[in-house]
Write an enzyme that holds these catalytic residues in place. Structure first.
Site, PDB file in Angstrom:
ATOM      1  N   LYS A 164      53.629  20.653  -5.488  1.00 53.32           N
ATOM      2  CA  LYS A 164      52.977  19.679  -6.399  1.00 53.32           C
ATOM      3  C   LYS A 164      52.426  20.428  -7.603  1.00 53.32           C
ATOM      4  O   LYS A 164      52.216  19.856  -8.503  1.00 53.32           O
ATOM      5  CB  LYS A 164      51.809  19.198  -5.467  1.00 53.32           C
ATOM      6  CG  LYS A 164      52.139  18.283  -4.400  1.00 53.32           C
ATOM      7  CD  LYS A 164      52.975  17.044  -5.047  1.00 53.32           C
ATOM      8  CE  LYS A 164      53.212  15.889  -3.919  1.00 53.32           C
ATOM      9  NZ  LYS A 164      53.771  14.798  -4.485  1.00 53.32           N
ATOM     10  N   SER A 173      49.180  15.929  -6.808  1.00 48.70           N
ATOM     11  CA  SER A 173      48.060  16.023  -5.769  1.00 48.70           C
ATOM     12  C   SER A 173      46.979  17.088  -6.284  1.00 48.70           C
ATOM     13  O   SER A 173      47.062  17.861  -6.701  1.00 48.70           O
ATOM     14  CB  SER A 173      48.695  16.447  -4.370  1.00 48.70           C
ATOM     15  OG  SER A 173      47.982  16.710  -3.418  1.00 48.70           O
ATOM     16  N   TYR A 204      54.113  22.328   0.557  1.00 48.13           N
ATOM     17  CA  TYR A 204      53.981  20.869   0.018  1.00 48.13           C
ATOM     18  C   TYR A 204      53.030  21.105  -1.312  1.00 48.13           C
ATOM     19  O   TYR A 204      53.219  20.745  -2.336  1.00 48.13           O
ATOM     20  CB  TYR A 204      53.271  20.102   0.931  1.00 48.13           C
ATOM     21  CG  TYR A 204      52.583  18.852   0.225  1.00 48.13           C
ATOM     22  CD1 TYR A 204      53.288  17.643   0.269  1.00 48.13           C
ATOM     23  CD2 TYR A 204      51.224  18.744  -0.210  1.00 48.13           C
ATOM     24  CE1 TYR A 204      52.918  16.500  -0.305  1.00 48.13           C
ATOM     25  CE2 TYR A 204      50.890  17.575  -0.627  1.00 48.13           C
ATOM     26  CZ  TYR A 204      51.711  16.581  -0.835  1.00 48.13           C
ATOM     27  OH  TYR A 204      51.139  15.349  -1.150  1.00 48.13           O
TER      28      TYR A 204
END
Length: 273
Positions: free
Chosen positions: A178, A161, A174
């Protein structure tokens, strides 16, 4: 021959010539591939000739996605798989080998973001769940698939991401997971290269998927995010598919250890103080 008929035949031929079969003879697994980016990648791989096995945690989702893909005459099959469960990964791999006899492409697309709020408010349970699915499961799947990928000089793709480079507020855990994938891609590429296996990553920007549906439904937030994107629009899942096809193909035979950004122009490097 009638000119109109000739024109139609010529147009049809041209349209057919644009359909590439550069992945013909290859077999792919795409995790979490019944919607969004995963579905688009699975569809793109199949359109380019690969036999693709899709998966999801829910059987209903697998059946619906298979119906959609098969209606386009694509060679696909599916299996229920929660990537954080070893037994599910084993079943997905075994079903693929049983049906197609080989594995050339593994796309680790599965990812979750159950924690929304300040990073320091992230619970241990949320942290463990995020890293179990987003990082650990993908790594373990590579370990398990390694003997089969080695036989075909295979390709592995991880879905990272843009948050890996610049952590996004309110989804800090999160974002960090990534970032970990960036390192995982580099480390695995170095170790798997001598085995003939390439490992790369894709780092999407803001893509119109179900995961982003809620925040982007807020008009003020939507406008604020758009201002940060030079192309002044959000991406579509289909815009990730072409890159996945390229990285899986022989055209990318000398590319490994890279994570390629698909962000509409948002900056693509780790921030330096």
């Amino acid at each position: 021959m009638n000119c109109n008929i000739l024109r139609k035949v010529t147009l049809s031929t041209r349209m057919m010539s644009t359909v590439s079969k550069r992945l013909e003879g290859k077999v792919a697994i795409v995790t979490a591939s019944t919607a969004g980016i995963g579905y688009a990648i699975a569809e793109g791989l199949a359109e380019n000739g690969a036999k693709v096995v899709i998966s999801s945690r829910k059987e209903k989702n697998v059946e619906e996605a298979l119906q959609q893909l098969k209606s386009k005459d694509l060679e696909v099959s599916g299996c229920v798989c929660h990537v954080a469960k070893e037994g599910d990964r084993t079943k997905l791999l075994e079903e693929t080998l049983k049906q197609y006899g080989q594995l050339d492409i593994l796309v680790n697309n599965a990812g979750i973001s159950p924690a929304f709020g300040p990073l320091l408010k992230t619970t241990s349970e949320q942290w463990d769940k995020i890293f179990s699915v987003n990082v650990k499961a993908g790594f373990q799947f590579v370990q398990e698939a390694m003997p089969h990928l080695q036989q075909t000089n295979g390709s592995v793709i991880f879905n990272s991401s843009m948050a890996a480079y610049n952590p996004i507020q309110m989804i800090g855990a999160y974002s960090i997971s990534k970032t970990a994938i960036l390192g995982l891609v580099k480390a695995l590429a170095s170790e798997c290269g001598p085995m003939g296996i390439r490992v790369n990553g894709i780092a999407p920007g803001v893509i119109e998927t179900q995961m982003n549906e809620m925040p982007l439904s807020n008009d003020a937030y939507r406008e604020q995010v758009l201002k940060t994107i030079p192309l002044n629009r959000f991406g579509k899942p289909s815009e990730l598919a072409g890159l996945a096809v390229f990285l899986s193909s022989d055209e990318a035979s000398y590319i490994t250890g890279e994570t390629i950004m698909v962000t509409g122009g948002v900056h693509s490097r780790l921030i330096e103080n």
